[in-house]
Design an enzyme around this catalytic site. Structure first.
Site, PDB file in Angstrom:
ATOM      1  N   ASP A 176      37.625  43.338  39.021  1.00 22.46           N
ATOM      2  CA  ASP A 176      36.177  43.324  39.155  1.00 22.46           C
ATOM      3  C   ASP A 176      35.739  41.900  39.509  1.00 22.46           C
ATOM      4  OD1 ASP A 176      33.617  45.099  38.196  1.00 22.46           O
ATOM      5  OD2 ASP A 176      33.298  42.960  37.818  1.00 22.46           O
ATOM      6  N   ASN A 203      24.661  38.098  44.678  1.00 17.89           N
ATOM      7  CA  ASN A 203      23.637  38.809  45.447  1.00 17.89           C
ATOM      8  C   ASN A 203      22.261  38.182  45.270  1.00 17.89           C
ATOM      9  OD1 ASN A 203      25.163  40.791  46.767  1.00 17.89           O
ATOM     10  ND2 ASN A 203      25.102  42.173  44.993  1.00 17.89           N
ATOM     11  N   ASP A 236      28.078  41.394  50.605  1.00 23.16           N
ATOM     12  CA  ASP A 236      28.946  42.325  51.340  1.00 23.16           C
ATOM     13  C   ASP A 236      30.108  41.584  52.007  1.00 23.16           C
ATOM     14  OD1 ASP A 236      27.362  44.433  50.604  1.00 23.16           O
ATOM     15  OD2 ASP A 236      26.347  44.644  52.546  1.00 23.16           O
ATOM     16  N   GLU A 245      31.466  46.309  42.935  1.00 24.43           N
ATOM     17  CA  GLU A 245      32.412  45.196  43.019  1.00 24.43           C
ATOM     18  C   GLU A 245      33.723  45.501  42.310  1.00 24.43           C
ATOM     19  OE1 GLU A 245      29.551  44.163  39.547  1.00 24.43           O
ATOM     20  OE2 GLU A 245      29.588  45.387  41.368  1.00 24.43           O
TER      21      GLU A 245
END
Length: 420
Positions: free
Chosen positions: A292, A300, A309, A334
């Site tokens: 993860d 973000n 992304d 993620e």
């Protein structure tokens, strides 16, 4: 596979249009010449096919076709005029096909034909016919299409061939054969292979009513009466191969994550279960990692979702490079998972540590000083079921998160920490 296409055409316009279309639509390499003499010193073994004009300045009566065929180059004729006599003479001489220089559709046909021939180099097909003469004739026509052709004289030999050459994607089956006829063989094959796995074309010299329908009802994709025109065989074969490829492309898209190109969760579970069963039956280690990205929401929030992304794609690329032997998937957001056969958790941890160090040293881009930080939970699956294994790997991932992040935690390390 060969990747070069030859064009021999004295019209600058036609030569340029063909070259541009082939390069843009197929990404193949093109060498274009305006005379036959210009091809005299080239290594013809490098070419998939030659598209050859019939009226060249130094070969005004189609001599270039004969010369290149003699040199072993597959030839497609470019012509502004065709008659039945000419067509027949070209095909008898060994020409693969002809393309009319009269429309944009003809240009697209030429591009499609070139691409088909390029792909055919890696496609295996099987011809099943007890008549050696008929079988060799069909096989010869298929080899002209650059397909990899195998032959069988009866149904049992055909089944053995499919076991021996699992890459076979198309099989042409004659009806009249000893012991097991063609329609019965089709029925037997459909019990093992779907239409999306193996295309079948029925063949027969018989004009017996309903024979084609019986073939199709038993699962054949197509039917062809013998004797057939070479062009008809080529079109039927090409259409069936294209249908297989289109299905596989759609299926591949359905199995992939739209952003990263990795497998999606659904495919990973389905294939992973097969890997687990095979490993447990073979008694070899199979290790699992769930990972993860650390603080991905902050990435973000600070950099924007587009950069987020890019970071996920960057991580996916690194995973694919470090683990070419693994089944890798983006589980969602993620979170990622990978499964590695013939690999213990200790070995997998070492490989993941190499990945983790690489991620720490390589920024997302020269102008984006952003580095991937991730946490990893690793186990050897042993006799655990898939759900149990994922729960345990998730627990170890959570331990990595709660004890500092950006680390690899395995069963052994977790047990050692408890002992301390």
């Amino acid at each position: 596979m060969k990747r070069k296409i030859m064009i021999v055409e004295d019209s600058h316009t036609v030569r340029r249009m063909l070259t541009q279309a082939i390069v843009q639509q197929t990404n193949l390499d093109v060498d274009a010449f305006d005379t036959l003499d210009a091809t005299s010193d080239i290594a013809v073994d490098d070419y998939v096919v030659a598209l050859v004009d019939l009226t060249l300045p130094d070969a005004p009566h189609g001599e270039a076709v004969a010369v290149l065929l003699t040199r072993g180059v597959p030839v497609v004729v470019l012509t502004a005029d065709v008659s039945e006599d000419k067509r027949q003479s070209w095909l008898e001489a060994g020409v693969l096909d002809y393309v009319m220089k009269d429309s944009r559709h003809s240009l697209q046909y030429a591009v499609g034909l070139v691409h088909r021939l390029y792909l055919n180099q890696s496609i295996d097909v099987l011809v099943v016919d007890d008549s050696m003469t008929a079988r060799h004739h069909t096989a010869a026509q298929l080899r002209k299409q650059l397909l990899q052709v195998h032959e069988a004289g009866h149904a049992k030999e055909a089944l053995a061939m499919l076991e021996r050459y699992p890459a076979i994607r198309l099989i042409l089956i004659d009806y009249y054969m000893p012991d097991i006829d063609g329609i019965t063989l089709v029925r037997m094959l459909r019990e093992r292979y779907s239409k999306q796995q193996l295309a079948i074309i029925g063949l027969s010299v018989s004009d017996k009513r309903g024979l084609s329908a019986r073939y199709l009802k038993q699962g054949a994709n197509d039917f062809l009466h013998q004797p057939f025109e070479p062009e008809e065989l080529q079109c039927r074969v090409s259409h069936n191969l294209e249908a297989l490829e289109q299905f596989n492309s759609i299926q591949e898209s359905a199995n992939r994550d739209y952003l990263t190109g990795l497998y999606n969760r659904r495919y990973w579970f389905k294939t992973g279960q097969q890997w687990l069963q095979t490993a447990q039956a073979g008694r070899y280690p199979l290790s699992l990692c769930v990972l993860d990205v650390d603080h991905f929401k902050q990435v973000n929030d600070h950099w924007g979702h587009a950069i987020g992304d890019q970071l996920l794609c960057h991580l996916s690329d690194q995973l694919s490079q470090f683990f070419p032997d693994a089944l890798i998937a983006r589980f969602g957001g993620e979170e990622f998972a990978l499964m590695v056969p013939h690999c213990s958790s200790q070995v997998l941890c070492k490989r993941l540590e190499g990945l983790r160090q690489q991620l720490r040293q390589r920024p997302l881009a020269l102008d984006i000083p952003l580095y991937v930080r991730a946490s990893f939970g690793v186990i050897t699956m042993g006799q655990l079921g898939m759900d149990e294994a994922l729960i345990e790997a998730d627990r170890l991932l959570y331990q990595a998160k709660t004890t500092g992040r950006d680390k690899v935690v395995s069963q052994d390390e977790a047990q050692l920490e408890i002992a301390r």
